[in-house]
Design a protein around this motif. Structure first.
Motif, PDB file in Angstrom:
ATOM      1  N   SER A 104      46.221  34.187  49.567  1.00 36.18           N
ATOM      2  CA  SER A 104      46.481  34.969  48.364  1.00 36.18           C
ATOM      3  C   SER A 104      45.563  36.176  48.355  1.00 36.18           C
ATOM      4  O   SER A 104      44.349  36.040  48.238  1.00 36.18           O
ATOM      5  CB  SER A 104      46.235  34.108  47.121  1.00 36.18           C
ATOM      6  OG  SER A 104      46.444  34.858  45.956  1.00 36.18           O
ATOM      7  N   CYS A 105      46.141  37.354  48.481  1.00 38.53           N
ATOM      8  CA  CYS A 105      45.361  38.589  48.547  1.00 38.53           C
ATOM      9  C   CYS A 105      45.079  39.113  47.145  1.00 38.53           C
ATOM     10  O   CYS A 105      45.991  39.535  46.447  1.00 38.53           O
ATOM     11  CB  CYS A 105      46.114  39.653  49.334  1.00 38.53           C
ATOM     12  SG  CYS A 105      46.559  39.129  50.994  1.00 38.53           S
ATOM     13  N   ASP A 106      43.843  39.049  46.732  1.00 32.78           N
ATOM     14  CA  ASP A 106      43.391  39.649  45.480  1.00 32.78           C
ATOM     15  C   ASP A 106      44.035  39.086  44.215  1.00 32.78           C
ATOM     16  O   ASP A 106      44.114  39.787  43.213  1.00 32.78           O
ATOM     17  CB  ASP A 106      43.611  41.178  45.503  1.00 32.78           C
ATOM     18  CG  ASP A 106      42.940  41.836  46.682  1.00 32.78           C
ATOM     19  OD1 ASP A 106      41.800  41.470  46.975  1.00 32.78           O
ATOM     20  OD2 ASP A 106      43.571  42.708  47.303  1.00 32.78           O
ATOM     21  N   PRO A 137      38.390  42.783  52.725  1.00 30.61           N
ATOM     22  CA  PRO A 137      39.839  42.966  52.846  1.00 30.61           C
ATOM     23  C   PRO A 137      40.431  41.960  53.837  1.00 30.61           C
ATOM     24  O   PRO A 137      39.721  41.461  54.722  1.00 30.61           O
ATOM     25  CB  PRO A 137      39.991  44.399  53.349  1.00 30.61           C
ATOM     26  CG  PRO A 137      38.667  44.793  53.871  1.00 30.61           C
ATOM     27  CD  PRO A 137      37.640  43.914  53.231  1.00 30.61           C
ATOM     28  N   LEU A 138      41.695  41.689  53.695  1.00 32.06           N
ATOM     29  CA  LEU A 138      42.386  40.702  54.520  1.00 32.06           C
ATOM     30  C   LEU A 138      42.150  40.906  56.008  1.00 32.06           C
ATOM     31  O   LEU A 138      41.852  39.967  56.742  1.00 32.06           O
ATOM     32  CB  LEU A 138      43.890  40.755  54.221  1.00 32.06           C
ATOM     33  CG  LEU A 138      44.785  39.816  55.004  1.00 32.06           C
ATOM     34  CD1 LEU A 138      44.484  38.362  54.642  1.00 32.06           C
ATOM     35  CD2 LEU A 138      46.236  40.132  54.747  1.00 32.06           C
ATOM     36  N   ILE A 148      52.103  34.052  52.227  1.00 34.63           N
ATOM     37  CA  ILE A 148      51.106  35.058  51.892  1.00 34.63           C
ATOM     38  C   ILE A 148      51.559  35.713  50.599  1.00 34.63           C
ATOM     39  O   ILE A 148      52.720  36.101  50.459  1.00 34.63           O
ATOM     40  CB  ILE A 148      50.950  36.120  53.003  1.00 34.63           C
ATOM     41  CG1 ILE A 148      50.432  35.448  54.280  1.00 34.63           C
ATOM     42  CG2 ILE A 148      50.008  37.234  52.548  1.00 34.63           C
ATOM     43  CD1 ILE A 148      50.322  36.377  55.465  1.00 34.63           C
ATOM     44  N   ILE A 149      50.632  35.814  49.658  1.00 36.94           N
ATOM     45  CA  ILE A 149      50.914  36.451  48.373  1.00 36.94           C
ATOM     46  C   ILE A 149      50.127  37.749  48.337  1.00 36.94           C
ATOM     47  O   ILE A 149      48.923  37.759  48.581  1.00 36.94           O
ATOM     48  CB  ILE A 149      50.490  35.539  47.207  1.00 36.94           C
ATOM     49  CG1 ILE A 149      51.231  34.207  47.286  1.00 36.94           C
ATOM     50  CG2 ILE A 149      50.742  36.228  45.867  1.00 36.94           C
ATOM     51  CD1 ILE A 149      50.669  33.140  46.392  1.00 36.94           C
ATOM     52  N   SER A 150      50.814  38.837  48.028  1.00 38.76           N
ATOM     53  CA  SER A 150      50.158  40.135  48.017  1.00 38.76           C
ATOM     54  C   SER A 150      50.747  41.004  46.927  1.00 38.76           C
ATOM     55  O   SER A 150      51.847  40.757  46.439  1.00 38.76           O
ATOM     56  CB  SER A 150      50.316  40.826  49.372  1.00 38.76           C
ATOM     57  OG  SER A 150      49.605  42.036  49.402  1.00 38.76           O
ATOM     58  N   LEU A 162      56.397  35.961  52.849  1.00 36.46           N
ATOM     59  CA  LEU A 162      55.529  36.932  52.206  1.00 36.46           C
ATOM     60  C   LEU A 162      56.052  37.120  50.790  1.00 36.46           C
ATOM     61  O   LEU A 162      57.204  37.494  50.596  1.00 36.46           O
ATOM     62  CB  LEU A 162      55.549  38.269  52.952  1.00 36.46           C
ATOM     63  CG  LEU A 162      54.833  39.431  52.272  1.00 36.46           C
ATOM     64  CD1 LEU A 162      53.341  39.135  52.110  1.00 36.46           C
ATOM     65  CD2 LEU A 162      55.039  40.706  53.072  1.00 36.46           C
ATOM     66  N   PHE A 163      55.229  36.816  49.813  1.00 36.12           N
ATOM     67  CA  PHE A 163      55.617  36.932  48.409  1.00 36.12           C
ATOM     68  C   PHE A 163      54.917  38.148  47.825  1.00 36.12           C
ATOM     69  O   PHE A 163      53.698  38.201  47.768  1.00 36.12           O
ATOM     70  CB  PHE A 163      55.225  35.662  47.648  1.00 36.12           C
ATOM     71  CG  PHE A 163      55.938  35.508  46.356  1.00 36.12           C
ATOM     72  CD1 PHE A 163      57.174  34.892  46.304  1.00 36.12           C
ATOM     73  CD2 PHE A 163      55.386  35.984  45.184  1.00 36.12           C
ATOM     74  CE1 PHE A 163      57.852  34.753  45.107  1.00 36.12           C
ATOM     75  CE2 PHE A 163      56.044  35.852  43.982  1.00 36.12           C
ATOM     76  CZ  PHE A 163      57.282  35.227  43.944  1.00 36.12           C
TER      77      PHE A 163
END
Length: 156
Positions: free
Chosen positions: A54-56, A105-106, A119-121, A143-144
């Motif tokens: 989960s990105c950020d 960062p990722l 992956i959530i972004s 990818l969500f």
């Protein structure tokens, strides 16, 4: 700098972006919204076990961890954000084993190839982030994309 993706992966990638982008119109701002988005992700992708990056977005990461047996990895931009996220995780009764938060960062975190089922972004995807996503996302992964508030869904 350019990079190439296999055609089948690119097609899956673009299809997943379109479906995910159109299915959620707002960013998770509170716990209720994060709960609904997490439920939608789990219902749509039928995963209860695996790895999510989960990105950020720690709110959705926490809700996914509470609703499933998924192992969640999240990133934060600075040490203060990491500490705040870890406090939220602990306050929800979750462990650092279930939800792990790292600084940076990722593309700097060094995840193994093909590790993530989901992956959530946010919709802010630059070429470096896309390259990293294509490296760590499993071939059968998703990818969500969660749009920013001012993003308007469109098909062009």
């Amino acid at each position: 700098m350019t990079f190439s993706l296999p055609k089948a992966f690119l097609l899956l990638f673009l299809t997943t972006i379109l479906i995910s982008f159109l299915s959620i119109q707002t960013m998770a701002q509170d716990k209720k919204e994060a709960t609904l988005i997490a439920k939608e992700i789990l219902d749509q992708y039928k995963l209860t076990r695996g790895v999510v990056v989960s990105c950020d977005n720690i709110a959705i990461a926490i809700e996914l961890a509470k609703q499933s047996d998924l192992r969640i990895y999240s990133n934060a931009k600075d040490q203060d954000a990491v500490e705040t996220a870890r406090k939220l995780i602990t306050s929800e009764g979750l462990s650092a084993v279930k939800v792990r938060v790292e600084k940076g960062p990722l593309e700097t975190l060094g995840y193994p190839n093909f590790v993530a089922n989901i992956i959530i972004s946010t919709s802010q995807l630059d070429p470096q982030k896309l390259k990293e996503i294509s490296r760590i996302l499993r071939p059968d992964g998703f990818l969500f994309i969660i749009p920013n508030k001012d993003d308007k869904p469109s098909i062009s």
